[in-house]
Design a protein around this motif. Structure first.
Motif, short mmCIF file in Angstrom:
data_model
loop_
_atom_site.label_atom_id
_atom_site.label_comp_id
_atom_site.label_asym_id
_atom_site.label_seq_id
_atom_site.Cartn_x
_atom_site.Cartn_y
_atom_site.Cartn_z
N TYR A 30 -1.38 -8.35 11.17
CA TYR A 30 0.10 -8.80 10.80
C TYR A 30 0.75 -9.26 11.91
O TYR A 30 0.58 -8.48 13.09
CB TYR A 30 0.54 -7.74 10.21
CG TYR A 30 2.19 -7.97 10.01
CD1 TYR A 30 2.76 -8.79 9.20
CD2 TYR A 30 2.70 -7.33 11.04
CE1 TYR A 30 4.08 -9.09 9.21
CE2 TYR A 30 4.44 -7.57 11.08
CZ TYR A 30 5.09 -8.32 10.11
OH TYR A 30 6.40 -8.79 10.15
N GLN A 51 3.56 -11.49 6.32
CA GLN A 51 4.64 -10.75 5.42
C GLN A 51 3.93 -9.32 5.04
O GLN A 51 2.91 -9.15 5.03
CB GLN A 51 4.61 -11.70 3.80
CG GLN A 51 4.98 -12.80 4.01
CD GLN A 51 6.43 -13.36 4.49
OE1 GLN A 51 7.17 -12.25 4.13
NE2 GLN A 51 6.71 -14.41 5.09
N LEU A 52 4.98 -8.54 5.42
CA LEU A 52 4.69 -7.17 5.13
C LEU A 52 4.08 -6.74 3.82
O LEU A 52 3.00 -5.85 3.80
CB LEU A 52 5.81 -6.03 5.63
CG LEU A 52 6.18 -6.27 7.37
CD1 LEU A 52 7.32 -5.39 7.53
CD2 LEU A 52 4.80 -5.58 7.84
N ASP A 53 4.68 -7.48 2.81
CA ASP A 53 4.33 -7.36 1.49
C ASP A 53 2.62 -7.74 1.23
O ASP A 53 2.31 -7.34 -0.09
CB ASP A 53 5.37 -7.55 0.44
CG ASP A 53 5.55 -9.09 0.48
OD1 ASP A 53 4.50 -9.83 1.17
OD2 ASP A 53 6.68 -9.53 -0.11
N GLU A 54 2.33 -8.34 2.04
CA GLU A 54 0.92 -8.71 2.05
C GLU A 54 -0.20 -7.69 2.54
O GLU A 54 -1.43 -8.00 2.43
CB GLU A 54 0.62 -9.98 2.54
CG GLU A 54 1.39 -11.40 2.27
CD GLU A 54 1.09 -12.69 3.15
OE1 GLU A 54 0.13 -13.51 2.96
OE2 GLU A 54 1.87 -12.77 4.21
N ALA A 57 -3.20 -2.53 0.76
CA ALA A 57 -2.59 -1.15 0.41
C ALA A 57 -3.91 -0.06 0.56
O ALA A 57 -3.40 1.21 0.47
CB ALA A 57 -2.00 -0.92 -0.95
N ASN A 77 9.98 -1.45 6.66
CA ASN A 77 9.72 -2.50 5.79
C ASN A 77 8.30 -2.50 5.33
O ASN A 77 8.14 -3.56 4.54
CB ASN A 77 10.15 -3.82 6.30
CG ASN A 77 11.83 -3.93 6.32
OD1 ASN A 77 12.56 -3.83 5.39
ND2 ASN A 77 12.22 -4.19 7.79
N PRO A 79 5.13 -1.56 2.99
CA PRO A 79 4.97 -0.59 1.84
C PRO A 79 4.59 0.71 1.97
O PRO A 79 3.92 1.15 3.16
CB PRO A 79 3.89 -1.49 1.19
CG PRO A 79 3.31 -2.43 2.19
CD PRO A 79 4.21 -2.35 3.19
#
Lengths: 253, 253
Positions: A30, A51-54, A57, A77, A79
């Motif tokens: 990232y 993007q951090l939401d990409e 997980a 920021n 997740p």
């Protein structure tokens, strides 16, 4: 172990290469700027994201290796992943990551510039985490990269970082000041190369308290006065010369 | 060429060994203490003397390599020989030797400790004398020991010596301060070895202005404040930290 790397600067780049060499699987890189993430990711066969939401997980380990002043923004920021989240900063406490279930620090103690080739196997790696299991995971990871892996808490690491500022950043600044002085007298910096190397080599085998030379260590007041006269038109150099000379003099037996 | 060496300290000892290796003939070694003179002389197949009036009057070259603060005493009490008399000091003008007919300076630009093995061939030697013939003699002598021999007048040599104080003595002092800081936190100095070497290696190929890292070079006020807080009970370290940090900050573009 699936690793996600956050960052594309000097530390992140070196760490990424070493992890890849040691056959670890880096799934994502990232960076706020996609082109920077891609630069690092392409050498690791990893996916670049900006993007951090990409973020994946399900990774086992997230290494956040961004500039100290961008660290809290990234951490806050991200997740809330379940894997172990570590940062690589010398002067940031482990608790900066306490919003995660598993967190810690993986601090390679070296100065990194992108182009420099480094023998990572000699670089001390200092680790810390919120549980014995996580600490063991970080120790084992460290040992795949370096022969010197140590546990150190946030306070010790903070002090070590200050020591590094003296032994590296301030040392480099001494080189800069010497360079300025030589340039203003039409002399090349190259003349200092052997002296600089020898000064560093000496303290690899002896304590620096035993290797000091020069006018202050000889209490040679005549030469010190002469140097101060020669520096009289350079306020900053003169102030630094006096403060450091006094500091050496205090320690001469 | 018949050479007489005056002195038995770090510079004299290293120079003696190199001259001997290069097949020069050292006839005498003088030191105020005969046992010190003997220690150096025995390795050179030279005669040890401890009285200045015992000096061979017919030598071609007299190298006075004693501590700066003992230099004028030795110079003023030497017999008025006709051979070329040189000193090896960075910050002493050539004219300190002007009572002789032939005089000059032969300054090897390195930090010398007795035990350290040195590759003399890379050490810059700076020469100066009262005539072209004497300068050529010193240049030719220098070239038998080193690849880097330069002419430099007393003013340039003085500035170079100050640059050396910054790049060597003050650098070593930064190592000392880092050592003290680590010791007070139960951390070994060894941890700094790779960092110290890398910092020196970097500037062998790049200008030090391009190799700076650390909080000041990133203008990272948060970390700088944190370091200053951690040093609040150490007045001297704190003062040095602030002065050098400000000096780096001034130069950040």
């Amino acid at each position: 172990m699936k690793i996600v790397l956050l960052g594309s600067g000097n530390v992140a780049t070196h760490l990424a290469k070493e992890l890849f060499k040691a056959k670890h699987c880096i799934v994502q890189v990232y960076s706020r700027r996609l082109d920077n993430a891609e630069l690092v990711a392409k050498e690791l066969e990893a996916k670049a994201v900006c993007q951090l939401d990409e973020l994946d997980a399900d990774a086992d380990l997230y290494i956040v290796s961004v500039k100290d002043d961008a660290l809290s923004e990234v951490i806050n920021n991200m997740p809330l992943v379940n894997g172990l989240v570590v940062h690589t900063a010398g002067s940031v406490g482990m608790n900066a990551l306490s919003r995660f279930t598993n967190f810690g620090v993986f601090y390679p103690f070296q100065t990194f510039t992108k182009e420099a080739q480094l023998d990572f196997s000699n670089i001390p790696v200092l680790v810390e985490s919120n549980s014995d299991a996580n600490t063991n995971l970080l120790i084992n990871l460290g040992r795949t990269l370096s022969k010197v892996v140590l546990k150190a808490d946030s306070e010790q690491r903070g002090k070590l970082h200050i020591a590094a500022v003296f032994a590296c950043n301030f040392v480099n600044h001494m080189y800069c000041l010497a360079d300025e002085l030589l340039k203003s007298n039409q002399l090349p910096f190259d003349l200092l190369h052997p002296l600089i190397m020898e000064t560093a080599i000496k303290v690899q085998k002896a304590s620096p308290t035993t290797t000091q030379t020069g006018p202050a260590s000889r209490k040679d007041k005549k030469i010190i006065d002469k140097h101060q006269q020669l520096l009289h038109d350079k306020d900053e150099l003169s102030e630094i010369y006096s403060l450091l000379t006094d500091s050496i003099l205090k320690r001469v037996k």
